[in-house]
Design a protein around this motif. Structure first.
Motif, mmCIF file in Angstrom:
data_model
loop_
_atom_site.group_PDB
_atom_site.id
_atom_site.type_symbol
_atom_site.label_atom_id
_atom_site.label_comp_id
_atom_site.label_asym_id
_atom_site.label_seq_id
_atom_site.Cartn_x
_atom_site.Cartn_y
_atom_site.Cartn_z
ATOM 1 N N VAL A 43 66.022 23.409 112.851
ATOM 2 C CA VAL A 43 65.155 23.152 111.939
ATOM 3 C C VAL A 43 64.990 24.661 111.343
ATOM 4 C CG1 VAL A 43 62.419 23.714 111.384
ATOM 5 C CG2 VAL A 43 63.916 21.434 113.017
ATOM 6 N N TYR A 44 64.829 24.247 109.947
ATOM 7 C CA TYR A 44 64.944 25.538 108.728
ATOM 8 C C TYR A 44 63.392 26.121 108.603
ATOM 9 C CZ TYR A 44 65.784 28.160 104.314
ATOM 10 O OH TYR A 44 65.363 29.403 103.545
ATOM 11 N N GLY A 45 62.804 25.122 107.981
ATOM 12 C CA GLY A 45 61.067 25.519 107.665
ATOM 13 C C GLY A 45 60.591 24.184 107.702
ATOM 14 N N THR A 46 59.336 24.527 107.024
ATOM 15 C CA THR A 46 58.373 22.906 106.050
ATOM 16 C C THR A 46 58.190 23.527 105.178
ATOM 17 O OG1 THR A 46 56.618 23.799 108.008
ATOM 18 C CG2 THR A 46 57.775 22.391 108.920
ATOM 19 N N GLU A 47 57.550 22.674 104.571
ATOM 20 C CA GLU A 47 56.899 22.072 103.097
ATOM 21 C C GLU A 47 56.019 21.294 102.950
ATOM 22 O OE1 GLU A 47 55.979 23.796 100.555
ATOM 23 O OE2 GLU A 47 57.429 23.561 99.288
ATOM 24 N N GLU A 48 55.148 21.152 102.389
ATOM 25 C CA GLU A 48 53.955 20.296 102.039
ATOM 26 C C GLU A 48 54.504 19.672 100.086
ATOM 27 O OE1 GLU A 48 49.760 21.785 101.543
ATOM 28 O OE2 GLU A 48 50.763 23.285 100.578
ATOM 29 N N LEU A 49 54.260 18.373 100.359
ATOM 30 C CA LEU A 49 54.267 17.593 98.717
ATOM 31 C C LEU A 49 52.715 17.598 98.932
ATOM 32 C CD1 LEU A 49 55.834 14.819 100.426
ATOM 33 C CD2 LEU A 49 57.526 16.559 98.852
ATOM 34 N N VAL A 50 52.667 18.269 96.796
ATOM 35 C CA VAL A 50 51.617 18.239 96.174
ATOM 36 C C VAL A 50 51.856 17.241 95.192
ATOM 37 C CG1 VAL A 50 51.078 20.536 97.240
ATOM 38 C CG2 VAL A 50 52.416 19.823 94.736
ATOM 39 N N VAL A 51 50.767 17.236 94.099
ATOM 40 C CA VAL A 51 50.714 17.016 92.701
ATOM 41 C C VAL A 51 50.523 17.352 91.946
ATOM 42 C CG1 VAL A 51 49.823 14.515 91.840
ATOM 43 C CG2 VAL A 51 49.681 14.881 94.125
ATOM 44 N N PHE A 52 51.916 17.428 91.327
ATOM 45 C CA PHE A 52 52.265 18.343 89.593
ATOM 46 C C PHE A 52 51.331 17.579 88.773
ATOM 47 C CE2 PHE A 52 54.693 20.678 92.770
ATOM 48 C CZ PHE A 52 54.690 21.678 92.618
ATOM 49 N N TYR A 53 50.987 18.346 87.422
ATOM 50 C CA TYR A 53 50.504 17.317 86.214
ATOM 51 C C TYR A 53 49.697 18.098 85.523
ATOM 52 C CZ TYR A 53 45.978 18.335 87.569
ATOM 53 O OH TYR A 53 44.742 19.469 87.519
ATOM 54 N N ASP A 54 50.399 17.876 84.325
ATOM 55 C CA ASP A 54 49.985 18.776 82.902
ATOM 56 C C ASP A 54 48.445 18.813 82.549
ATOM 57 O OD1 ASP A 54 49.879 19.928 80.702
ATOM 58 O OD2 ASP A 54 51.524 18.904 79.962
ATOM 59 N N PRO A 55 48.002 19.526 83.303
ATOM 60 C CA PRO A 55 46.484 19.785 82.945
ATOM 61 C C PRO A 55 46.160 19.639 81.557
ATOM 62 C CG PRO A 55 47.043 21.754 82.932
ATOM 63 C CD PRO A 55 48.122 20.835 83.505
ATOM 64 N N THR A 56 46.828 19.869 80.423
ATOM 65 C CA THR A 56 46.190 19.505 79.138
ATOM 66 C C THR A 56 46.335 17.908 78.319
ATOM 67 O OG1 THR A 56 48.515 20.200 78.074
ATOM 68 C CG2 THR A 56 47.436 21.848 78.706
ATOM 69 N N SER A 57 47.255 17.976 79.622
ATOM 70 C CA SER A 57 47.707 15.926 79.175
ATOM 71 C C SER A 57 47.039 15.204 79.783
ATOM 72 C CB SER A 57 48.777 15.376 79.362
ATOM 73 O OG SER A 57 49.491 16.836 78.284
ATOM 74 N N ARG A 58 45.901 15.459 81.466
ATOM 75 C CA ARG A 58 45.675 14.150 82.168
ATOM 76 C C ARG A 58 44.534 14.833 83.064
ATOM 77 N NH1 ARG A 58 47.758 10.723 85.293
ATOM 78 N NH2 ARG A 58 45.660 11.239 86.557
ATOM 79 N N ALA A 59 43.437 14.134 83.699
ATOM 80 C CA ALA A 59 42.988 14.714 84.795
ATOM 81 C C ALA A 59 43.470 14.857 86.032
ATOM 82 C CB ALA A 59 41.594 13.478 85.042
ATOM 83 N N PRO A 60 43.121 16.015 86.709
ATOM 84 C CA PRO A 60 43.753 15.516 88.006
ATOM 85 C C PRO A 60 43.535 14.732 88.740
ATOM 86 C CG PRO A 60 42.062 16.865 87.938
ATOM 87 C CD PRO A 60 42.319 16.904 86.765
ATOM 88 N N ILE A 61 44.636 14.709 89.727
ATOM 89 C CA ILE A 61 44.265 13.248 91.133
ATOM 90 C C ILE A 61 43.406 13.525 92.355
ATOM 91 C CG2 ILE A 61 45.761 12.047 92.795
ATOM 92 C CD1 ILE A 61 46.435 11.068 89.505
ATOM 93 N N LEU A 62 42.208 12.786 92.407
ATOM 94 C CA LEU A 62 41.019 13.316 93.388
ATOM 95 C C LEU A 62 40.818 12.261 94.543
ATOM 96 C CD1 LEU A 62 38.506 14.342 91.045
ATOM 97 C CD2 LEU A 62 40.452 16.383 91.995
#
Length: 312
Positions: A169-188
């Protein structure tokens, strides 16, 4: 007579056999070994005679391993790994090193760590070159390490490693949701997530991403509207659109810096990265030194990760 013939099969013959099995091509194997095709064919004939089997079948312009070869392949790979790993650990002096250090990574999310690795190398050996290569598709991992296209690789866990490769094992990472705030609302909410238009990376080899496999296992499917060949390109393509992308959080520091991100609205396990190397280099002073250096360049949270195991 058969025992005598079998004992005449040397390490070179076994390496040629493995290469032809993997490439399906006498000509490509000849190029890899810097030999002519007739020499490779003669080597295969020697192994065919010793084993009393044709070993390959013709498929168009190439050849494919038959059932006998497919059975032999993993055993031969293990024999070669044991032979090549007979060398004991040598006293390794990086100051005398001239050959570039070659590592393969699957994603630009690891670029900060690579920068840290390069900084350490530049202090210890200022003239030494670090050669970073892209691991894509991930299914090429074993081939790259078998053919010495890379000395070490960092890959997302989940692959079935052959016994010729060592890993930890080298390490871990979390997944997130990327979006352009000038073009859409965040995913809630999960409903927002499933109704949104998604951009994804085409990993090649028919492999699903971690989130794609996670959803598929639960009978869920995203609405994919865009596919890109690299994570960096995907970040540029979703900028200025209403698309979203589920990617490692580390990317916020690089090609996704113009985008905002929010947590996934569904509990998904963290990505696990593994450090992988060929068993033939288990006791190589150079490889051990590089493995240790890569681990030192990790993020502090990964160094103290309870999942991590000793790699040296």
């Amino acid at each position: 007579m058969q025992n005598f013939d079998l004992l005449r099969i040397d390490g070179h013959t076994l390496r040629v056999f493995v290469s032809v099995c993997q490439t399906g091509s006498v000509s490509r194997t000849a190029a890899l070994f810097e030999l002519n095709q007739s020499t490779i064919s003669h080597t295969l004939d020697k192994m065919r005679a010793a084993l009393g089997d044709p070993l390959f079948v013709k498929t168009g312009r190439n050849i494919s391993p038959n059932e006998k070869s497919l059975t032999l392949l993993p055993r031969v790979q293990n024999i070669l790994a044991d032979i090549e790993g007979l060398v004991t650990t040598e006293n390794y002096d990086v100051a005398l090193e001239t050959k570039p250090l070659v590592i393969a990574i699957p994603t630009p999310a690891l670029l900060n760590e690579i920068k840290g690795l390069r900084a350490q190398i530049s202090q210890l050996a200022p003239r030494l070159t670090l050669d970073v290569r892209r691991l894509a598709p991930r299914s090429r991992l074993a081939e790259m390490l078998n053919q010495d296209e890379a000395e070490l690789a960092i890959t997302v866990a989940g692959l079935q490693f052959p016994s010729t490769l060592n890993h930890c094992v080298y390490g871990t990472e979390e997944l997130v949701v990327f979006y352009d705030p000038t073009s859409r609302a965040p995913i809630l909410t999960l409903e927002d997530y499933m109704e949104a238009s998604h951009g994804v990376v085409n990993f090649g080899g028919g492999m699903k991403s971690e989130i794609g496999q996670f959803l598929a296992d639960r009978g869920m499917e995203r609405q994919v509207s865009l596919s890109a060949p690299t994570a960096s390109m995907l970040g540029d393509l979703i900028h200025g659109t209403d698309l979203i992308a589920t990617m490692p959080r580390r990317l916020a520091d690089f090609s996704y810096r113009r985008l905002a991100h929010v947590p996934l609205p569904i509990p998904v396990p963290k990505i696990v990265y593994e450090l992988v190397w060929h068993r033939r280099y288990e006791h190589s002073g150079r490889n051990m030194w590089l493995r240790n250096l890569i681990l030192e360049a990790r993020r502090p949270e990964d160094k103290h990760n309870t999942m991590a195991q000793p790699c040296a």
